[in-house]
Design a protein around this motif. Sequence first.
Motif, PDB file in Angstrom:
ATOM      1  N   HIS A  34       0.827  -1.203   0.000  1.00 41.89           N
ATOM      2  CA  HIS A  34       0.000   0.000   0.000  1.00 41.89           C
ATOM      3  C   HIS A  34       0.867   1.260   0.000  1.00 41.89           C
ATOM      4  O   HIS A  34       0.523   2.261  -0.611  1.00 41.89           O
ATOM      5  N   PHE A  58      -6.110  -3.185  -5.769  1.00 41.09           N
ATOM      6  CA  PHE A  58      -5.377  -3.413  -4.526  1.00 41.09           C
ATOM      7  C   PHE A  58      -6.037  -4.472  -3.669  1.00 41.09           C
ATOM      8  O   PHE A  58      -5.352  -5.205  -2.948  1.00 41.09           O
ATOM      9  N   ILE A  59      -7.367  -4.567  -3.752  1.00 34.85           N
ATOM     10  CA  ILE A  59      -8.035  -5.639  -2.997  1.00 34.85           C
ATOM     11  C   ILE A  59      -7.579  -6.980  -3.555  1.00 34.85           C
ATOM     12  O   ILE A  59      -7.250  -7.911  -2.804  1.00 34.85           O
ATOM     13  N   LEU A  97      -5.943 -10.271   9.170  1.00 39.71           N
ATOM     14  CA  LEU A  97      -5.523  -9.005   8.589  1.00 39.71           C
ATOM     15  C   LEU A  97      -5.949  -7.881   9.507  1.00 39.71           C
ATOM     16  O   LEU A  97      -7.132  -7.619   9.678  1.00 39.71           O
ATOM     17  N   THR A 121      -4.079  -7.585  -2.361  1.00 38.57           N
ATOM     18  CA  THR A 121      -4.092  -7.961  -0.952  1.00 38.57           C
ATOM     19  C   THR A 121      -4.508  -9.413  -0.784  1.00 38.57           C
ATOM     20  O   THR A 121      -3.885 -10.167  -0.017  1.00 38.57           O
TER      21      THR A 121
END
Lengths: 275, 295
Positions: A193, A237-238, A269, A241
């Motif tokens: 991130h 980004f999800i 997380l 991740t």
Amino acid sequence: MSCWETLADYGLRSLGVGERLLPRSDFTLCQQVVLIGSGLIWNIYFGALALTSGFVLATGLALAKAARSRWLRKPAEWFIFLFRGSPLFIQFFLAYEALVMLPRQGIDVFGITVETAWLTRAWAGALIVLFLNTAAYSAEIFYGALKSVPKGDLEAAEAYGITGWARFRRILWPTMLRLGWPAYTNEAIFLFHATTLVFFSGFPAFQQRGDALYYANYFADKTFNPFVPYPIVAGYFILLTLGLTLLFGVANRRLNRHLAPNQRPRLKLRPQIIR
Amino acid sequence: MFASCADPSLLSGLDWLACYLTSGKHLDFYRSFGTVLILLAVTAPVALAFGFAGALAARSQLGLVSILGRGYMAMVRGVPDIVFFLFFVIALDQGIEWLTHQVRCPDWTEPIRNGLEFRVCPQAKVPPGAAPQSVHSLYGFGLAVVTFAIVFGAFAANVLLGAMNAVPRAQIETALAYGMSERQATRRVLIPQMWIYALPGLSNLWLILIKATPLLFLLGVRDVVYWARELGGSKTSAYEYPHPDWRLYYFLGLLVFYLLMTRISELVLARISARLSRGQATMAGEAMRKAGATA
């Protein structure tokens, strides 16, 4: 222009391959998805390289911080405090300004001229900052894990005559990794991130080759519509991740394979380590 | 500032430096440190309130409220916070203008989002186009505060929910057995007890919040980073105080400022933690009790 043509033109745009000019009007959804995805290559590049190189330094720093000798402990403590106590954003600026001050024509080392210009470019300069930064954060995690290695494990090792390097490699290090792994997974995710900060701080995007957020910001600025590009970045980004969590989950299972299934720590997380 | 600074070109050495560091722009630079502190002072309680609401919503019995709370908390897990910072500032700005537009100009027929433009009627501009510069910067700062509060509220909600779950279940059950309603048990038993469990997470969050303040620069506020870049850049002899590129030193100054902030916060938070642990049924509390007993 079909979406496939857009993919061919802009798919590797962030690396400088393909169409030179960014779209300027009539933005399509396809263009936004492709260009932002192309920028993601940089995020993965920074994240993956900083994480792997930082891992090595972090192990060393954690050991140094746990060492008895002041000469090892104090520098490690200061290094960790310096990088954990200040904003990454400022670190980027500072590193850029410092690297720009290096002589343009290179430094003479025993008659060989060492080029320095490449250090001011994001791919090298920002990578160095991220490497040092993640090393400091991971070192703190590993240090905490090292402190909680069960005493009995070390006594058992000694009883078997395992000492020195063998003890570290076979007992201390795997246990440290095992105990620190859930926190380290978090660190890895938030490092990825943090890579979005690179092109918003000191480092300029050379020929508009930027990361995912750089392109999203470009589209938001041009269209005055934040509701399309930013959710696209968020989606990417999800996915990233999720991928990371899966990858680290595999490692977690391997590190804990000697434990009964119900005793294995689960990866959870927890958003705690943005910087 | 000083009378002797009237003609900087005649000065040299320390006199020059003293005059340079007290020039009008530098005073603005020093004031921007105040901006950072104000942001921290305003954002921290607001974010805590957001987080509290989020955590309570996530625990709610009503399905929809619970989903909203959980969604708010999950928001920050997968997506970089800086995406939210960039997104919310524009989205809030446009949302506010859209709402005032609906209220003030109901007869407006042209579409608001036309191609690449976002256009509301002139009466709906926030702040009004004729407003002085100070109102514009105040509005920008307000938007930044709300953005920070939304993002950090989500982080705080995660911490607070964890803390609420950490309060021993038996305590709540006892309260229910005494005939308290669910709501009374929450207010009288759960909330007073959860703070000690929330403290480590909240202190961590405070340190993170300090380190997030330079992002104000990205939100268009004239903060310390803005001034450091502005003042540090090389100045030609056209300026009153010509000097080469000094940005490195300005950023070193900022680095020291943030390290000091972190250090002071750590010391203060350690004190608060010690104070809250007194008499608690936790390891720290027990250690304190034993230390007190032997002394």
